[in-house]
Design an enzyme around this catalytic site. Structure first.
Site, mmCIF file in Angstrom:
data_model
loop_
_atom_site.group_PDB
_atom_site.id
_atom_site.type_symbol
_atom_site.label_atom_id
_atom_site.label_comp_id
_atom_site.label_asym_id
_atom_site.label_seq_id
_atom_site.Cartn_x
_atom_site.Cartn_y
_atom_site.Cartn_z
ATOM 1 N N CYS A 51 0.956 -1.758 0.336
ATOM 2 C CA CYS A 51 -0.364 -0.177 -0.071
ATOM 3 C C CYS A 51 1.068 0.917 0.390
ATOM 4 C CB CYS A 51 -0.589 -0.019 1.148
ATOM 5 S SG CYS A 51 -2.035 1.031 1.613
ATOM 6 N N CYS A 87 -0.280 3.990 2.509
ATOM 7 C CA CYS A 87 0.032 3.272 4.233
ATOM 8 C C CYS A 87 1.605 3.618 4.454
ATOM 9 C CB CYS A 87 -0.144 2.509 4.215
ATOM 10 S SG CYS A 87 -2.147 1.725 3.320
ATOM 11 N N ASP A 88 2.588 3.087 3.023
ATOM 12 C CA ASP A 88 3.779 2.956 3.468
ATOM 13 C C ASP A 88 4.639 3.320 2.893
ATOM 14 O OD1 ASP A 88 3.193 1.178 5.345
ATOM 15 O OD2 ASP A 88 2.771 -0.589 3.830
#
Length: 143
Positions: free
Chosen positions: A68, A71-72
């Protein structure tokens, strides 16, 4: 969930039968017959990554292999990142990472992208995105 509760959210789990978004407050009707009203509704259906099934993929999850970008992606600030795929999701991930990373390599196993024309155009024009055509990932190596 804990953070939402800390800020006053009420959490209720139920099978949802119907949602009425035509007026506020919204009405969620549960399978058990309960009707819940709310001025805000978050639908979190989740997403499942597509695994490549190559050696090292699971071993290096969260240690260089991520699923993701939103997300990351900050792990790749000013670093070289790679995205595997040729559809709209891969294009979105590559474009998001291109705002953070110094360079993004998009790896695609075909010679043409399956994403929408608008997404393909944005990716092809982006100066920090390089596409490796007709290329497949065969293994993830550690550092």
């Amino acid at each position: 969930e804990r953070q939402a509760v800390r800020f006053g959210a009420e959490v209720k789990e139920c099978g949802v039968r119907e949602v009425d978004l035509s007026c506020r407050p919204f009405v969620v009707r549960c399978e058990d017959g309960e009707a819940i009203t709310s001025s805000a509704l978050v639908v979190a259906t989740g997403a499942s990554p597509r695994w490549l099934g190559v050696p090292g993929e699971r071993e290096f999850l969260s240690r260089g292999v991520h699923t993701c970008a939103t997300c990351d992606g900050y792990f790749y600030r000013e670093k070289h990142a790679a995205v595997v795929g040729g559809g709209d999701t891969a294009m979105e991930q590559a474009l998001f990472l291109a705002r953070l990373a110094s360079r993004v390599t998009l790896i695609h196993h075909k010679g043409v992208l399956q994403a929408s024309k608008a997404m393909v155009t944005r990716v092809l024009k982006h100066p920090r995105i390089l596409i490796l055509w007709n290329t497949q990932v065969s293994k993830f190596n550690g550092v």
